[in-house]
Design an enzyme around this catalytic site. Structure first.
Site, PDB file in Angstrom:
ATOM      1  N   GLY A  11      -5.213   1.301  -6.683  1.00 19.07           N
ATOM      2  CA  GLY A  11      -5.701   2.611  -6.230  1.00 19.07           C
ATOM      3  C   GLY A  11      -5.319   3.694  -7.231  1.00 19.07           C
ATOM      4  N   ARG A  72      -9.645  -2.813  -7.944  1.00 22.95           N
ATOM      5  CA  ARG A  72      -8.817  -3.862  -7.337  1.00 22.95           C
ATOM      6  C   ARG A  72      -9.507  -5.164  -7.718  1.00 22.95           C
ATOM      7  NH1 ARG A  72      -5.132  -1.241  -4.368  1.00 22.95           N
ATOM      8  NH2 ARG A  72      -5.745   0.633  -3.241  1.00 22.95           N
ATOM      9  N   ASP A 103       2.609  -1.773  -6.521  1.00 19.88           N
ATOM     10  CA  ASP A 103       3.210  -3.116  -6.560  1.00 19.88           C
ATOM     11  C   ASP A 103       2.176  -4.227  -6.753  1.00 19.88           C
ATOM     12  OD1 ASP A 103       2.244  -2.852  -4.023  1.00 19.88           O
ATOM     13  OD2 ASP A 103       4.027  -3.620  -3.011  1.00 19.88           O
ATOM     14  N   THR A 126       1.512   5.516  -7.420  1.00 24.50           N
ATOM     15  CA  THR A 126       0.822   5.244  -6.148  1.00 24.50           C
ATOM     16  C   THR A 126       1.191   6.328  -5.151  1.00 24.50           C
ATOM     17  OG1 THR A 126       0.818   3.841  -4.168  1.00 24.50           O
ATOM     18  CG2 THR A 126       2.674   3.527  -5.662  1.00 24.50           C
ATOM     19  N   ASP A 128       1.479   5.863  -2.157  1.00 19.93           N
ATOM     20  CA  ASP A 128       2.230   5.231  -1.067  1.00 19.93           C
ATOM     21  C   ASP A 128       3.744   5.301  -1.280  1.00 19.93           C
ATOM     22  OD1 ASP A 128      -0.292   4.556  -0.184  1.00 19.93           O
ATOM     23  OD2 ASP A 128      -0.212   2.519  -0.987  1.00 19.93           O
TER      24      ASP A 128
HETATM   25  O1  F6P Z   1      -2.500   2.269  -2.293  1.00 25.01           O
HETATM   26  C1  F6P Z   1      -3.101   3.520  -2.222  1.00 25.01           C
HETATM   27  C2  F6P Z   1      -4.045   3.565  -1.065  1.00 25.01           C
HETATM   28  O2  F6P Z   1      -4.687   4.822  -1.057  1.00 25.01           O
HETATM   29  C3  F6P Z   1      -3.428   3.280   0.310  1.00 25.01           C
HETATM   30  O3  F6P Z   1      -2.751   4.392   0.824  1.00 25.01           O
HETATM   31  C4  F6P Z   1      -4.629   2.855   1.095  1.00 25.01           C
HETATM   32  O4  F6P Z   1      -4.272   2.042   2.181  1.00 25.01           O
HETATM   33  C5  F6P Z   1      -5.412   2.086   0.079  1.00 25.01           C
HETATM   34  O5  F6P Z   1      -5.036   2.571  -1.191  1.00 25.01           O
HETATM   35  C6  F6P Z   1      -6.901   2.158   0.188  1.00 25.01           C
HETATM   36  O6  F6P Z   1      -7.418   1.260  -0.712  1.00 25.01           O
HETATM   37  P1  F6P Z   1      -8.921   1.214  -1.200  1.00 25.01           P
HETATM   38  O7  F6P Z   1      -9.106   2.357  -2.140  1.00 25.01           O
HETATM   39  O8  F6P Z   1      -9.047  -0.090  -1.883  1.00 25.01           O
HETATM   40  O9  F6P Z   1      -9.765   1.370   0.022  1.00 25.01           O
END
Ligand code: F6P
Length: 320
Positions: A11, A72, A103, A126, A128
């Site tokens: 992300g 991802r 991570d 991140t 998070d």
């Molecule tokens: O890891 C960062 C984050 O924004 C999290 O807070 C959230 O759960 C996730 O990514 C969302 O992922 P994606 O962008 O793949 O939907």
């Protein structure tokens, strides 16, 4: 060491660009050649690589997102994908790779190191803030402030209309973002995945508030703490109070990085280059007690960062 690579993966987080800028310019300052991989690990698998000069990172310190793009990548999780990525890394002639992400990114870096023999330095970025070994991560402060400014606005309606608001924030499976935002925003209740959800207890608290003259509440809920729609419905049905739900979503991940995120990114990027120059093979850059340092990559992946439960208690005490 003559040539290194940089990649942003997972992300995006505000401040990733400031980190790229710091890596590129610090490396060039130390006479290293730098290449950037595009679109996260997908770009490594596919060999999407570009040279990075000092001017390639001009005017980006204040930009959210990542100029290298990110993804991802599922392919790298397969043995074939990992082998392709390792070969592609070796083809570029780099001796070290700086991976900017969370991570999941570092898990990939650890595997890539084993498959390619190339040194890996992780730079935690991140929203998070769930990377073990570092007190904070690039982008976390920005996300906290973005969510906070939204909650301050929501508070206006909550107070004026004597309503309860459930505000869902990101954080994946952890409650770091919810805790900081909740404490700073004066949330009456903070729901985090680290504490079992007790909806009866939440409703009893809301009823107690009414008896004590409090007629509006903000409940900050981490996305990993449960289903926010179910929480809202339970509260409405059980108490009869007027309640609304706001899911803050991706606005928390975008936008201009705060000074703290930019400075952290600048420090982290520079330190990552230093670690490669010192011959380190697998580290994660970290901040501990205000000092930039580093921890072992695999140690960081094995450990779980603890949520500060004392801080959660503090938020509860001073919001009533
Ligand atoms: O890891 C960062 C984050 O924004 C999290 O807070 C959230 O759960 C996730 O990514 C969302 O992922 P994606 O962008 O793949 O939907």
């Amino acid at each position: 060491m003559k040539k290194i690579g940089v990649v942003t993966a997972g992300g995006d987080a505000p401040g990733m660009n400031a980190a790229i800028r710091s890596v590129v310019r610090s490396a060039i300052h130390s006479h290293l050649e730098v290449v950037g991989f595009e679109r996260g690990y997908a770009g490594i698998v596919d060999g999407q690589v570009r040279p990075m000069g000092p001017r390639s990172v001009s005017g980006i310190i204040n930009l959210g997102g990542t100029i290298l793009k990110t993804s991802r990548c599922e392919e790298i999780k397969t043995p074939e994908g990992m082998e392709k990525a390792a070969e592609s890394l070796k083809d570029t002639g780099i001796e070290g790779l700086i991976t900017i992400g969370g991570d999941g990114t570092f898990r990939g870096a650890s595997e890539l190191r084993k498959a390619s023999g190339i040194s890996m330095i992780g730079v935690p970025a991140t929203i998070d803030n769930d990377v073990a070994g570092t007190e904070t991560t690039i982008g976390f402060d920005t996300a906290v402030n973005t969510a906070l400014s939204a909650i301050d606005k929501i508070r206006d309606t909550a107070t004026s209309q004597e309503r309860i608001f459930v505000v869902e924030v990101m954080g994946r499976t952890r409650g770091f973002l919810a805790l900081e935002v909740g404490l700073a925003g004066g949330a009456e209740i903070i729901l985090v995945p680290e504490i079992k959800l007790d909806l009866e207890g939440v409703c009893e608290g809301l009823e107690r508030d009414r008896k004590e003259g409090k007629v509006s509440e903000i409940i900050v809920m981490a996305e990993g703490a449960g289903n926010s729609t179910e929480v809202l419905n339970f509260i409405t049905q059980r108490t009869g109070f007027m309640a609304r739900l706001t899911v803050l979503g991706y606005i928390q991940r975008g936008g201009m990085p705060t000074a703290q995120s930019r400075i952290l990114a600048s420090e982290f990027g520079h330190h990552a280059v230093d670690l490669l120059l010192e011959g380190e093979k697998k580290r994660v850059v970290a901040v501990q007690r205000g000092r930039t340092t580093s921890v072992d990559l695999d140690d960081s992946l094995e450990k779980t960062k603890k949520l500060d439960l004392k801080r959660l208690k503090l938020a509860e005490i001073i919001s009533h």
